[in-house]
Write a protein that holds these residues in place. Structure first.
Motif, mmCIF file in Angstrom:
data_model
loop_
_atom_site.group_PDB
_atom_site.id
_atom_site.type_symbol
_atom_site.label_atom_id
_atom_site.label_comp_id
_atom_site.label_asym_id
_atom_site.label_seq_id
_atom_site.Cartn_x
_atom_site.Cartn_y
_atom_site.Cartn_z
ATOM 1 N N ARG A 22 -8.154 22.905 -9.124
ATOM 2 C CA ARG A 22 -7.574 22.937 -7.382
ATOM 3 C C ARG A 22 -7.788 23.399 -7.069
ATOM 4 N NH1 ARG A 22 -1.811 20.345 -7.917
ATOM 5 N NH2 ARG A 22 -1.386 23.027 -7.843
ATOM 6 N N SER A 23 -8.532 23.425 -5.861
ATOM 7 C CA SER A 23 -8.769 23.715 -5.029
ATOM 8 C C SER A 23 -8.236 23.368 -3.364
ATOM 9 C CB SER A 23 -10.690 24.294 -4.385
ATOM 10 O OG SER A 23 -10.576 25.352 -3.898
ATOM 11 N N ARG A 24 -8.443 23.841 -1.893
ATOM 12 C CA ARG A 24 -7.869 22.894 -1.073
ATOM 13 C C ARG A 24 -9.105 22.061 -0.619
ATOM 14 N NH1 ARG A 24 -6.141 27.701 2.891
ATOM 15 N NH2 ARG A 24 -5.828 26.255 4.326
ATOM 16 N N GLY A 25 -8.572 20.865 -0.074
ATOM 17 C CA GLY A 25 -9.337 20.120 0.945
ATOM 18 C C GLY A 25 -9.261 19.020 0.378
ATOM 19 N N HIS A 26 -10.561 18.144 0.379
ATOM 20 C CA HIS A 26 -10.698 16.395 -0.668
ATOM 21 C C HIS A 26 -10.706 16.429 -2.085
ATOM 22 C CE1 HIS A 26 -10.691 15.571 3.599
ATOM 23 N NE2 HIS A 26 -12.039 16.281 3.812
ATOM 24 N N ASP A 27 -10.107 15.407 -2.838
ATOM 25 C CA ASP A 27 -10.538 15.574 -4.161
ATOM 26 C C ASP A 27 -9.998 13.961 -4.119
ATOM 27 O OD1 ASP A 27 -11.088 14.993 -6.854
ATOM 28 O OD2 ASP A 27 -8.665 16.936 -7.094
ATOM 29 N N TYR A 28 -11.323 12.422 -3.639
ATOM 30 C CA TYR A 28 -11.389 11.809 -3.380
ATOM 31 C C TYR A 28 -10.566 11.299 -4.999
ATOM 32 C CZ TYR A 28 -12.538 12.158 1.179
ATOM 33 O OH TYR A 28 -12.887 12.634 2.403
ATOM 34 N N GLU A 29 -11.247 11.811 -5.671
ATOM 35 C CA GLU A 29 -11.171 11.347 -6.995
ATOM 36 C C GLU A 29 -10.292 11.445 -8.331
ATOM 37 O OE1 GLU A 29 -14.039 13.251 -6.733
ATOM 38 O OE2 GLU A 29 -15.420 10.805 -6.071
ATOM 39 N N GLY A 30 -9.121 12.912 -7.752
ATOM 40 C CA GLY A 30 -8.694 13.410 -7.946
ATOM 41 C C GLY A 30 -8.620 14.231 -9.910
ATOM 42 N N LEU A 31 -9.675 14.718 -9.641
ATOM 43 C CA LEU A 31 -9.792 15.033 -11.016
ATOM 44 C C LEU A 31 -9.825 16.448 -11.352
ATOM 45 C CD1 LEU A 31 -14.013 13.688 -11.127
ATOM 46 C CD2 LEU A 31 -11.887 13.024 -12.142
#
Length: 183
Positions: free
Chosen positions: A76-85
């Motif tokens: 888990r990094s910062r920013g976007h994770d649209y899929e939530g993977l």
């Protein structure tokens, strides 16, 4: 004039654990975990363990321990994770934990070499700001969204408005540090 990019991503390439416990020290954490579990899909369980290393030396240990214990690591990094993977496992009934890169976000701009070392958890806005503090004539050809994480952005190639002239952001990487499955 553009800075070339030394990408000190220190991104562990998948797998890890360090004596992680799903138990909670705070009563509210247990309630939160129970809430998350009841709202997650059984085929994609949420991890009970989140590991946040204080510096990059812990990444190698995380990878080696996960490999030894056969535990999947989700980054888990910062920013976007649209899929939530980065929060769930795509493999049912396989233990995993989340490696939270929260503390790994330093940026070191070197104007003499016209380079910048950037950790994976920095966001583009922080990178732009760090460059602007050192020079009013230098920049980096990246995207227009300042809240996207540098690590994921560069691994995806780094599409941006100036790519026709300067290429993808990833084309401007001259050095990188990675932690692979062998540590």
């Amino acid at each position: 004039m553009w800075l070339t990019f030394r990408f000190a991503i220190l991104l562990p390439l998948f797998l890890s654990t360090i004596s992680l416990s799903g138990s909670s020290e705070k009563p509210n954490d247990e309630a939160l975990f129970e809430c998350l579990m009841t709202r997650s899909q059984p085929s994609h369980p949420i991890s009970t363990a989140i590991y946040t290393p204080k510096n990059s030396s812990y990444l190698t240990a995380s990878v080696l321990c996960a490999r030894k214990k056969d535990v999947v690591m989700k980054i888990r990094s910062r920013g976007h994770d649209y899929e939530g993977l980065s929060y769930v496992s795509c493999i049912p009934h396989v233990p995993f934990f989340v490696l939270d890169m929260f503390n790994l976000r330093s940026i070191d701009v070197n104007m003499e070499e016209e380079t910048a070392w950037v950790h994976a958890n920095a966001i583009l806005g922080e990178l732009y700001y760090a460059i602007s503090q050192k020079s009013k004539t230098h920049g980096f050809p990246a995207g227009v969204c300042p809240t996207i994480g540098v690590g994921g952005y560069l691994i995806g190639g780094g599409y941006g408005n100036m790519m026709r002239k300067y290429g993808l952001s990833a084309d401007n990487i001259i050095d990188a540090q990675f932690v692979d499955v062998n540590g």
